[in-house]
Design a protein around this motif. Structure first.
Motif, PDB file in Angstrom:
ATOM      1  N   PRO A 131       0.801  -1.225   0.000  1.00  0.00           N
ATOM      2  CA  PRO A 131       0.000   0.000   0.000  1.00  0.00           C
ATOM      3  C   PRO A 131       0.832   1.273   0.000  1.00  0.00           C
ATOM      4  N   ALA A 132       2.035   1.220   0.580  1.00  0.00           N
ATOM      5  CA  ALA A 132       2.885   2.410   0.610  1.00  0.00           C
ATOM      6  C   ALA A 132       3.382   2.773  -0.785  1.00  0.00           C
ATOM      7  N   LEU A 133       3.522   1.768  -1.656  1.00  0.00           N
ATOM      8  CA  LEU A 133       4.019   1.988  -3.016  1.00  0.00           C
ATOM      9  C   LEU A 133       2.905   2.112  -4.049  1.00  0.00           C
ATOM     10  N   LYS A 134       1.720   1.664  -3.705  1.00  0.00           N
ATOM     11  CA  LYS A 134       0.628   1.577  -4.675  1.00  0.00           C
ATOM     12  C   LYS A 134       0.316   2.929  -5.313  1.00  0.00           C
ATOM     13  N   GLY A 135       0.254   2.918  -6.638  1.00  0.00           N
ATOM     14  CA  GLY A 135      -0.105   4.120  -7.372  1.00  0.00           C
ATOM     15  C   GLY A 135       1.047   5.068  -7.633  1.00  0.00           C
ATOM     16  N   LYS A 136       2.187   4.809  -6.993  1.00  0.00           N
ATOM     17  CA  LYS A 136       3.343   5.703  -7.150  1.00  0.00           C
ATOM     18  C   LYS A 136       4.596   4.942  -7.582  1.00  0.00           C
ATOM     19  N   GLY A 137       4.864   3.863  -6.863  1.00  0.00           N
ATOM     20  CA  GLY A 137       6.045   3.066  -7.151  1.00  0.00           C
ATOM     21  C   GLY A 137       5.671   1.700  -7.680  1.00  0.00           C
ATOM     22  N   LYS A 138       6.538   0.730  -7.421  1.00  0.00           N
ATOM     23  CA  LYS A 138       6.308  -0.625  -7.903  1.00  0.00           C
ATOM     24  C   LYS A 138       6.924  -1.605  -6.910  1.00  0.00           C
ATOM     25  N   LEU A 139       6.221  -2.722  -6.677  1.00  0.00           N
ATOM     26  CA  LEU A 139       6.723  -3.747  -5.761  1.00  0.00           C
ATOM     27  C   LEU A 139       6.772  -5.096  -6.453  1.00  0.00           C
ATOM     28  N   TYR A 140       7.979  -5.688  -6.464  1.00  0.00           N
ATOM     29  CA  TYR A 140       8.164  -7.054  -6.910  1.00  0.00           C
ATOM     30  C   TYR A 140       8.324  -7.946  -5.682  1.00  0.00           C
ATOM     31  N   GLY A 141       7.621  -9.057  -5.687  1.00  0.00           N
ATOM     32  CA  GLY A 141       7.812 -10.067  -4.656  1.00  0.00           C
ATOM     33  C   GLY A 141       8.507 -11.257  -5.292  1.00  0.00           C
ATOM     34  N   ALA A 142       9.797 -11.428  -5.025  1.00  0.00           N
ATOM     35  CA  ALA A 142      10.566 -12.530  -5.612  1.00  0.00           C
ATOM     36  C   ALA A 142      10.426 -13.734  -4.697  1.00  0.00           C
ATOM     37  N   HIS A 143       9.578 -14.673  -5.101  1.00  0.00           N
ATOM     38  CA  HIS A 143       9.214 -15.771  -4.205  1.00  0.00           C
ATOM     39  C   HIS A 143       9.419 -17.121  -4.879  1.00  0.00           C
ATOM     40  N   TYR A 144       9.489 -18.160  -4.056  1.00  0.00           N
ATOM     41  CA  TYR A 144       9.615 -19.509  -4.572  1.00  0.00           C
ATOM     42  C   TYR A 144       8.496 -19.790  -5.572  1.00  0.00           C
ATOM     43  N   PRO A 145       8.794 -20.469  -6.689  1.00  0.00           N
ATOM     44  CA  PRO A 145       7.739 -20.783  -7.655  1.00  0.00           C
ATOM     45  C   PRO A 145       6.868 -21.937  -7.183  1.00  0.00           C
TER      46      PRO A 145
END
Length: 271
Positions: free
Chosen positions: A88-102
């Protein structure tokens, strides 16, 4: 003249009232940042908020230089404790990648963890912009497009990856970051000189710094934000003896609750 006097009186009265309310704490001089709003958000459970006292998310992310316009990578979000704040802190302004186990389709920890995270992200609109990428321990992984990230974060994960895994992760992080980008590391800290085999789950700070530097990073600073002097790293079941795991169950629970979560290093590196 009379009208001008009234205008001046009204202006003075308004200023005095504003100052009075400010002093009384009824007016916020600095509106909360998107990060502060995310931390206080109703989407976070009371149980997760209760851990803020140990994890200091506002101070930790501020130390790493977090800004809401950044492109951020969180490596192995797990149950999404920090994702609840970052998304939520990045939503609409930045971008968040979650690098997680497949999710390989197998019935194992890695696939099941991915499924749980995907279900969590689908369950609330605050996570609608999170992008999941595949991270495979001890294998080269594209955490985010090369050179795209401002900030790569990992919280309490190094102990799971072993030395070869840590070294690969740092290489992956270096590749994902822009020049000048930051790698932020929080990890259970092994006391200097302690035997790692007798302090399971704890990691050497000096070794971690050396591994990051070997990947090309410059060590910038450490912080004691997440330090806990009560934790001596000498517990029967390693770091998992402490909360939140409480591996011994009810045995000596009060003792370990009084210690709190582990002593942690908080390290900042720059590409």
């Amino acid at each position: 003249m009379y009208k001008n006097t009234n205008i001046i009186r009204k202006a003075l009265t308004t200023s005095i009232m504003a100052a009075t309310l400010l002093c009384a704490g009824l007016v916020n001089a600095h509106p909360p940042s998107s990060l502060e709003q995310a931390i206080a958000g109703d989407h976070r459970s009371s149980a997760n908020k209760a851990r803020d006292v140990y994890r200091h998310p506002l101070e930790t992310l501020t130390f790493f230089g977090f800004q809401p316009e950044m492109t951020v990578v969180e490596i192995t979000p797990g149950g999404g404790w920090y994702t609840e704040i970052l998304a939520p802190a990045l939503k609409g302004k930045g971008k968040l990648y979650g690098a997680h186990y497949p999710d390989t389709g197998a019935d194992n920890y890695y696939s099941n963890s991915r499924k749980k995270l995907e279900k969590k992200l689908a369950g609330n609109a605050v996570f609608s912009e999170v992008i999941l990428t595949d991270f495979v321990p001890r294998q080269a992984s594209e955490l985010a497009p090369a050179g795209s990230a401002d900030l790569v974060l990992t919280f309490r994960n190094l102990h799971n990856w072993q030395d070869a895994g840590v070294e690969q992760v740092f290489k992956d992080a270096y590749k994902a970051l822009k020049k000048g980008g930051v790698l932020g590391v929080v990890e259970h800290r092994l006391p200097e000189g302690a035997d790692a085999s007798k302090a399971k789950g704890y990691v050497s700070q000096s070794k971690t710094i050396a591994q990051a530097e070997a990947a090309g990073f410059r060590f910038v600073a450490s912080s004691e934000i997440n330090a806990n002097s009560k934790d001596k790293a000498n517990h029967p079941k390693g770091v998992w003896t402490l909360p939140p795991s409480l591996a011994l169950g009810e045995k000596d629970k009060a003792k370990y609750m009084a210690i709190g979560e582990s002593d942690r290093m908080t390290l900042k590196f720059v590409k």
